[in-house]
Motif scaffolding. Structure first.
Motif, PDB file in Angstrom:
ATOM      1  N   HIS A  91      14.483  95.668  30.747  1.00 43.50           N
ATOM      2  CA  HIS A  91      13.427  96.264  29.927  1.00 43.50           C
ATOM      3  C   HIS A  91      13.031  95.327  28.785  1.00 43.50           C
ATOM      4  O   HIS A  91      11.829  95.148  28.500  1.00 43.50           O
ATOM      5  CB  HIS A  91      13.899  97.608  29.370  1.00 43.50           C
ATOM      6  CG  HIS A  91      12.857  98.328  28.582  1.00 43.50           C
ATOM      7  ND1 HIS A  91      11.744  98.895  29.153  1.00 43.50           N
ATOM      8  CD2 HIS A  91      12.746  98.550  27.241  1.00 43.50           C
ATOM      9  CE1 HIS A  91      10.995  99.443  28.215  1.00 43.50           C
ATOM     10  NE2 HIS A  91      11.582  99.252  27.043  1.00 43.50           N
ATOM     11  N   ILE A  92      14.029  94.717  28.134  1.00 42.51           N
ATOM     12  CA  ILE A  92      13.739  93.791  27.031  1.00 42.51           C
ATOM     13  C   ILE A  92      12.949  92.589  27.536  1.00 42.51           C
ATOM     14  O   ILE A  92      11.980  92.150  26.907  1.00 42.51           O
ATOM     15  CB  ILE A  92      15.061  93.341  26.347  1.00 42.51           C
ATOM     16  CG1 ILE A  92      15.695  94.527  25.606  1.00 42.51           C
ATOM     17  CG2 ILE A  92      14.800  92.188  25.377  1.00 42.51           C
ATOM     18  CD1 ILE A  92      17.087  94.237  25.062  1.00 42.51           C
ATOM     19  N   SER A  93      13.348  92.058  28.697  1.00 42.22           N
ATOM     20  CA  SER A  93      12.636  90.914  29.282  1.00 42.22           C
ATOM     21  C   SER A  93      11.190  91.277  29.598  1.00 42.22           C
ATOM     22  O   SER A  93      10.270  90.482  29.390  1.00 42.22           O
ATOM     23  CB  SER A  93      13.342  90.459  30.568  1.00 42.22           C
ATOM     24  OG  SER A  93      14.665  90.055  30.303  1.00 42.22           O
ATOM     25  N   GLN A  94      10.999  92.517  30.090  1.00 50.20           N
ATOM     26  CA  GLN A  94       9.658  92.975  30.437  1.00 50.20           C
ATOM     27  C   GLN A  94       8.772  93.112  29.196  1.00 50.20           C
ATOM     28  O   GLN A  94       7.573  92.817  29.225  1.00 50.20           O
ATOM     29  CB  GLN A  94       9.740  94.325  31.164  1.00 50.20           C
ATOM     30  CG  GLN A  94       8.522  94.632  32.031  1.00 50.20           C
ATOM     31  CD  GLN A  94       8.502  93.818  33.319  1.00 50.20           C
ATOM     32  OE1 GLN A  94       9.422  93.916  34.117  1.00 50.20           O
ATOM     33  NE2 GLN A  94       7.464  93.016  33.496  1.00 50.20           N
ATOM     34  N   VAL A 135      25.336  98.697  34.989  1.00 52.90           N
ATOM     35  CA  VAL A 135      23.980  99.088  35.390  1.00 52.90           C
ATOM     36  C   VAL A 135      23.133  99.353  34.145  1.00 52.90           C
ATOM     37  O   VAL A 135      21.966  98.935  34.061  1.00 52.90           O
ATOM     38  CB  VAL A 135      24.011 100.337  36.305  1.00 52.90           C
ATOM     39  CG1 VAL A 135      22.605 100.891  36.529  1.00 52.90           C
ATOM     40  CG2 VAL A 135      24.666 100.009  37.641  1.00 52.90           C
ATOM     41  N   LEU A 136      23.725 100.042  33.165  1.00 58.00           N
ATOM     42  CA  LEU A 136      23.019 100.335  31.914  1.00 58.00           C
ATOM     43  C   LEU A 136      22.624  99.034  31.206  1.00 58.00           C
ATOM     44  O   LEU A 136      21.473  98.879  30.750  1.00 58.00           O
ATOM     45  CB  LEU A 136      23.927 101.170  31.002  1.00 58.00           C
ATOM     46  CG  LEU A 136      23.330 101.652  29.673  1.00 58.00           C
ATOM     47  CD1 LEU A 136      22.204 102.640  29.919  1.00 58.00           C
ATOM     48  CD2 LEU A 136      24.418 102.294  28.815  1.00 58.00           C
ATOM     49  N   PHE A 137      23.561  98.085  31.128  1.00 59.97           N
ATOM     50  CA  PHE A 137      23.299  96.799  30.483  1.00 59.97           C
ATOM     51  C   PHE A 137      22.187  96.041  31.212  1.00 59.97           C
ATOM     52  O   PHE A 137      21.276  95.485  30.582  1.00 59.97           O
ATOM     53  CB  PHE A 137      24.577  95.963  30.460  1.00 59.97           C
ATOM     54  CG  PHE A 137      24.384  94.563  29.935  1.00 59.97           C
ATOM     55  CD1 PHE A 137      24.261  94.334  28.576  1.00 59.97           C
ATOM     56  CD2 PHE A 137      24.322  93.482  30.801  1.00 59.97           C
ATOM     57  CE1 PHE A 137      24.068  93.051  28.082  1.00 59.97           C
ATOM     58  CE2 PHE A 137      24.137  92.193  30.327  1.00 59.97           C
ATOM     59  CZ  PHE A 137      24.007  91.973  28.961  1.00 59.97           C
ATOM     60  N   GLU A 138      22.259  96.027  32.543  1.00 59.89           N
ATOM     61  CA  GLU A 138      21.239  95.332  33.338  1.00 59.89           C
ATOM     62  C   GLU A 138      19.862  95.974  33.160  1.00 59.89           C
ATOM     63  O   GLU A 138      18.841  95.282  33.073  1.00 59.89           O
ATOM     64  CB  GLU A 138      21.631  95.350  34.821  1.00 59.89           C
ATOM     65  CG  GLU A 138      22.715  94.345  35.192  1.00 59.89           C
ATOM     66  CD  GLU A 138      22.220  92.916  35.144  1.00 59.89           C
ATOM     67  OE1 GLU A 138      21.122  92.645  35.640  1.00 59.89           O
ATOM     68  OE2 GLU A 138      22.934  92.063  34.579  1.00 59.89           O
ATOM     69  N   PHE A 175      23.188  93.902  40.678  1.00 59.17           N
ATOM     70  CA  PHE A 175      24.615  94.238  40.678  1.00 59.17           C
ATOM     71  C   PHE A 175      25.231  93.656  41.942  1.00 59.17           C
ATOM     72  O   PHE A 175      24.745  93.908  43.044  1.00 59.17           O
ATOM     73  CB  PHE A 175      24.816  95.763  40.642  1.00 59.17           C
ATOM     74  CG  PHE A 175      26.260  96.192  40.616  1.00 59.17           C
ATOM     75  CD1 PHE A 175      26.966  96.212  39.419  1.00 59.17           C
ATOM     76  CD2 PHE A 175      26.920  96.549  41.788  1.00 59.17           C
ATOM     77  CE1 PHE A 175      28.303  96.598  39.394  1.00 59.17           C
ATOM     78  CE2 PHE A 175      28.248  96.936  41.772  1.00 59.17           C
ATOM     79  CZ  PHE A 175      28.949  96.955  40.567  1.00 59.17           C
ATOM     80  N   ASN A 176      26.257  92.860  41.772  1.00 55.19           N
ATOM     81  CA  ASN A 176      26.905  92.173  42.900  1.00 55.19           C
ATOM     82  C   ASN A 176      25.902  91.371  43.735  1.00 55.19           C
ATOM     83  O   ASN A 176      25.968  91.339  44.971  1.00 55.19           O
ATOM     84  CB  ASN A 176      27.657  93.168  43.794  1.00 55.19           C
ATOM     85  CG  ASN A 176      29.120  93.282  43.405  1.00 55.19           C
ATOM     86  OD1 ASN A 176      29.660  92.428  42.695  1.00 55.19           O
ATOM     87  ND2 ASN A 176      29.775  94.331  43.858  1.00 55.19           N
ATOM     88  N   GLY A 177      24.947  90.733  43.039  1.00 54.17           N
ATOM     89  CA  GLY A 177      24.001  89.850  43.718  1.00 54.17           C
ATOM     90  C   GLY A 177      22.851  90.562  44.410  1.00 54.17           C
ATOM     91  O   GLY A 177      22.001  89.912  45.025  1.00 54.17           O
ATOM     92  N   VAL A 205      19.345 103.386  38.844  1.00 51.98           N
ATOM     93  CA  VAL A 205      19.294 103.334  37.375  1.00 51.98           C
ATOM     94  C   VAL A 205      19.075 104.742  36.820  1.00 51.98           C
ATOM     95  O   VAL A 205      19.764 105.167  35.880  1.00 51.98           O
ATOM     96  CB  VAL A 205      18.170 102.381  36.895  1.00 51.98           C
ATOM     97  CG1 VAL A 205      18.044 102.435  35.368  1.00 51.98           C
ATOM     98  CG2 VAL A 205      18.440 100.952  37.353  1.00 51.98           C
ATOM     99  N   ALA A 206      18.129 105.484  37.414  1.00 47.76           N
ATOM    100  CA  ALA A 206      17.848 106.857  36.962  1.00 47.76           C
ATOM    101  C   ALA A 206      19.072 107.746  37.125  1.00 47.76           C
ATOM    102  O   ALA A 206      19.374 108.578  36.257  1.00 47.76           O
ATOM    103  CB  ALA A 206      16.674 107.429  37.753  1.00 47.76           C
ATOM    104  N   SER A 207      19.787 107.562  38.225  1.00 48.30           N
ATOM    105  CA  SER A 207      20.990 108.345  38.502  1.00 48.30           C
ATOM    106  C   SER A 207      22.081 108.062  37.471  1.00 48.30           C
ATOM    107  O   SER A 207      22.759 108.978  36.993  1.00 48.30           O
ATOM    108  CB  SER A 207      21.486 108.019  39.918  1.00 48.30           C
ATOM    109  OG  SER A 207      22.474 108.919  40.320  1.00 48.30           O
ATOM    110  N   VAL A 208      22.241 106.799  37.115  1.00 48.42           N
ATOM    111  CA  VAL A 208      23.250 106.413  36.117  1.00 48.42           C
ATOM    112  C   VAL A 208      22.876 106.943  34.739  1.00 48.42           C
ATOM    113  O   VAL A 208      23.724 107.460  34.004  1.00 48.42           O
ATOM    114  CB  VAL A 208      23.423 104.874  36.088  1.00 48.42           C
ATOM    115  CG1 VAL A 208      24.239 104.441  34.867  1.00 48.42           C
ATOM    116  CG2 VAL A 208      24.092 104.389  37.363  1.00 48.42           C
ATOM    117  N   MET A 209      21.585 106.825  34.390  1.00 45.47           N
ATOM    118  CA  MET A 209      21.115 107.362  33.102  1.00 45.47           C
ATOM    119  C   MET A 209      21.355 108.869  33.031  1.00 45.47           C
ATOM    120  O   MET A 209      21.770 109.405  31.993  1.00 45.47           O
ATOM    121  CB  MET A 209      19.611 107.082  32.916  1.00 45.47           C
ATOM    122  CG  MET A 209      19.238 105.620  32.854  1.00 45.47           C
ATOM    123  SD  MET A 209      19.943 104.769  31.427  1.00 45.47           S
ATOM    124  CE  MET A 209      19.118 103.188  31.544  1.00 45.47           C
ATOM    125  N   SER A 210      21.078 109.558  34.132  1.00 50.06           N
ATOM    126  CA  SER A 210      21.304 111.012  34.189  1.00 50.06           C
ATOM    127  C   SER A 210      22.788 111.319  33.983  1.00 50.06           C
ATOM    128  O   SER A 210      23.135 112.297  33.312  1.00 50.06           O
ATOM    129  CB  SER A 210      20.842 111.570  35.539  1.00 50.06           C
ATOM    130  OG  SER A 210      19.484 111.316  35.749  1.00 50.06           O
TER     131      SER A 210
END
Length: 485
Positions: A368-371, A360-363, A383-385, A393-398
Motif C-alpha cells: 500500500h505504501i509503495s502504491q 501478510v499484514l506487513f506485506e 509470501f514464500n515467493g 489479505v482480506a481474510s487475514v485483516m478480518s
C-alpha cells in the motif's frame, strides 16, 4: 432450515473421534493399574462409556455421504472438539482431584486445546493415571491441531489459511482420504519427535514417567507438567535446554519435517514463515535476556537460559515456567503480555495469531505504501515467493479484527465477573492465544486458575475453544444465515 441428513456426516466423524478418545482412556487405566492405584477403574468406566457413545454415533450414521461441505466441516470441527473435551473431562471429574465438573471441563479444554492453564494443585502427589491423562490430552490435541490446520482450515479459507492449501484439497470431497494419508506421515513424525524428547529428558536425569509426560506436552507445545512448579521444579539447566529445543521444533510446520524426510532439505531453510519465526524468537530472547540481567534476577548465561526458556514458552503457547518473569520489572510484564499473542507457524502445534499473519499484514502495508508513493507502479505482496491474493489479505485483516474484538469482549466479561484489570486482560489474552499462564499473582507463572469462579472458568474455556479453532469456525455458528439451507 438445515435438514437432519446434513448432520449425519458430522455425527459420523464425531462418533469415530469420540470412540478413539474412549480407547485412549485405557492407557492411563493401565498406568494406574501398574502403579496399583484404584483410579484405573475410573478410567476403564469412562473408556467404556465414551467408546460406546462414539460407536453408537458411528453405527447410527453409517452410510452417510463421505464428502463434507464447507458448512458441515465447520460444524464438525466445533461439535467434535466440544464433545471430545466433554468426555475427556469425565475421568478428571470422577477421580475427585477437582471439586466440580466445571473444573474438569476447564482442565480438559485446556488440555485438548494445548493451552496449559490448570486448576489442579498438588500435582507432585497426584495419581499417575491423571498426570498421564493430562499429558495425553495435550498430545492428542496437538496432533489434532496439525491435521486440522493442514486439512480443514485451508479448505474453509479461514484467517488466510488458504495460503497453505495443498493441491489435493481443491474440493471438499477429497479432504478425508487425502487427510488420512498426510496425517499418517505427520503422526509418525510426531511420535518419533516425542520419543526423542522423552529419551533426551531421561538422559539428563528426569524420571521415566516425568520424561514421557513432559515429552508429550513439550512437543505438543501444551505446557501441562507433573509438578506444581512446572519445569522450575527440576532445577536442571539441561532439562530446560531440551525443553527449549523441542518447544521450538514443535512450532515449525510439521509438513516441512515430512518434506525433509523425503529428501527436500532446502524447504526448512527457504520457508518464509520459519525464517520470520526464528528471527522473531532470536530478537525476543535477547530483549528478555537484557531484562532478566538488568533486573538482577538472573545474570549472565543463567539469564540467557531463563530468557530463552520463558520467551519460547510464551511465544509458542507452551506455557511452561522456570521462574517468575513477573519479577523482572514492569516492562517485563508488558513485554510478555505482547509476545503471548504472536504464536508460532501455521501447521504446527503452537498457538496464538501465528507468524504468517503478521507477514501478510506487513506485506500488505508495504504494498500500500509503495502504491501511494508510486501511483502508476504495479506492486504485489508476496509470501514464500508467490503473490498473495487480495482475498487472503482480506481474510487475514478480518482475523485481526475478530481477534481484537474477541479479546476486548472477553476481557470486559471477565472484568464484570469480578476479576481485576490485569488478571482479566491477561486471562483473555492467554485463553484466546492458548498460552497457559497469565500475568499477576492469581494466574501468573507462579499462580493457578483454581481460585477463579465457575463463571470465569466457563468464559475462559470458551475463549480457549474460540482461539484454538481460529475464531471464524466458532463465531460463524451464531449467524442465522449459517443455518439456512
Amino acid at each position: 432450515m438445515t435438514g437432519l441428513s446434513e448432520f449425519r456426516p458430522v455425527m459420523l466423524v464425531t462418533g469415530v473421534l469420540v470412540a478413539t478418545l474412549g480407547a485412549a482412556m485405557l492407557l492411563p487405566a493401565l498406568v494406574d493399574l501398574a502403579a496399583d492405584n484404584d483410579d484405573w477403574m475410573i478410567f476403564a468406566t469412562a473408556s467404556m462409556m465414551t467408546t460406546l457413545f462414539g460407536l453408537g454415533l458411528f453405527v447410527a450414521n453409517r452410510g452417510a455421504p463421505k464428502g463434507l461441505s464447507t458448512r458441515q466441516a465447520m460444524l464438525m470441527t466445533v461439535i467434535a472438539w466440544t464433545a471430545l473435551v466433554a468426555f475427556g473431562a469425565l475421568p478428571i471429574h470422577w477421580s475427585g482431584i477437582v471439586p466440580s465438573y466445571t473444573d474438569a471441563f476447564f482442565e480438559s479444554m485446556s488440555g485438548l486445546t494445548t493451552t496449559g492453564a490448570t486448576v489442579i494443585t498438588g500435582l507432585d502427589t497426584a495419581p499417575p493415571g491423571i498426570l498421564f491423562w493430562r499429558g495425553l490430552l495435550q498430545w492428542l490435541g496437538g496432533l489434532g491441531i496439525i491435521v486440522m490446520a493442514i486439512a480443514v482450515l485451508p479448505m474453509l479459507q479461514i484467517g488466510g489459511m488458504q495460503l497453505f492449501k495443498a493441491e489435493a484439497f481443491d474440493t471438499a470431497e477429497k479432504i478425508l482420504p487425502r487427510a488420512t494419508q498426510i496425517s499418517m506421515s505427520i503422526t509418525l513424525v510426531f511420535i518419533a519427535m516425542t520419543a526423542i524428547c522423552a529419551v533426551s529428558y531421561m538422559a539428563v536425569g528426569m524420571a521415566a514417567d516425568d520424561a514421557v509426560i513432559h515429552a508429550m506436552t513439550t512437543v505438543a507445545t501444551g505446557g501441562f507438567s507433573t509438578k506444581d512448579n512446572s519445569i522450575g521444579f527440576f532445577q536442571n539447566p539441561a532439562v530446560e535446554w531440551i525443553a527449549i529445543i523441542f518447544m521450538f521444533l514443535g512450532s515449525i510446520p510439521f509438513l516441512i519435517y515430512v518434506q525433509v524426510l523425503q529428501g527436500r532439505f532446502r524447504t526448512i531453510l527457504v520457508d518464509d514463515q520459519v525464517k520470520a519465526f526464528t528471527g522473531f524468537i532470536a530478537v525476543s530472547v535477547v530483549i528478555g535476556w537484557m531484562m532478566a540481567h538488568f533486573s538482577d534476577s538472573h545474570l549472565g548465561l543463567e539469564g540467557l537460559r531463563h530468557a530463552a526458556f520463558n520467551v519460547i514458552s510464551i511465544v509458542t503457547g507452551t506455557g511452561y515456567a522456570s521462574t517468575d518473569y513477573g519479577l523482572w520489572g514492569p516492562h517485563a510484564v508488558t513485554f510478555f503480555f505482547i509476545i503471548m499473542f504472536v504464536g508460532g507457524c501455521a501447521g504446527s502445534t503452537s498457538c496464538g495469531i501465528k507468524i504468517f499473519r503478521f507477514q501478510v499484514l506487513f506485506e500488505a502495508v508495504r504494498q500500500h505504501i509503495s502504491q501511494v508513493m508510486y501511483p502508476n507502479g504495479v506492486f504485489r505482496a508476496h509470501f514464500n515467493g508467490k503473490p498473495i491474493q487480495d482475498r487472503v489479505v482480506a481474510s487475514v485483516m478480518s482475523f485481526f479484527f475478530l481477534f481484537v474484538t474477541s479479546f476486548v469482549v472477553l476481557s470486559v466479561l471477565l472484568r464484570l465477573s469480578g476479576m481485576d484489570t490485569i488478571t482479566a486482560l491477561s486471562g483473555a489474552g492467554t485463553a484466546l492465544s492458548n498460552v497457559g499462564p497469565g500475568l499477576g499473582d492469581i494466574i501468573g507463572p507462579a499462580g493457578n486458575f483454581k481460585s477463579l469462579s465457575d463463571t470465569q472458568k466457563w468464559l475462559l474455556a470458551g475463549g480457549m475453544l474460540l482461539g484454538r479453532l481460529e475464531l471464524f469456525t466458532v463465531l460463524v455458528l451464531f449467524l442465522p444465515r449459517f443455518w439456512r439451507s
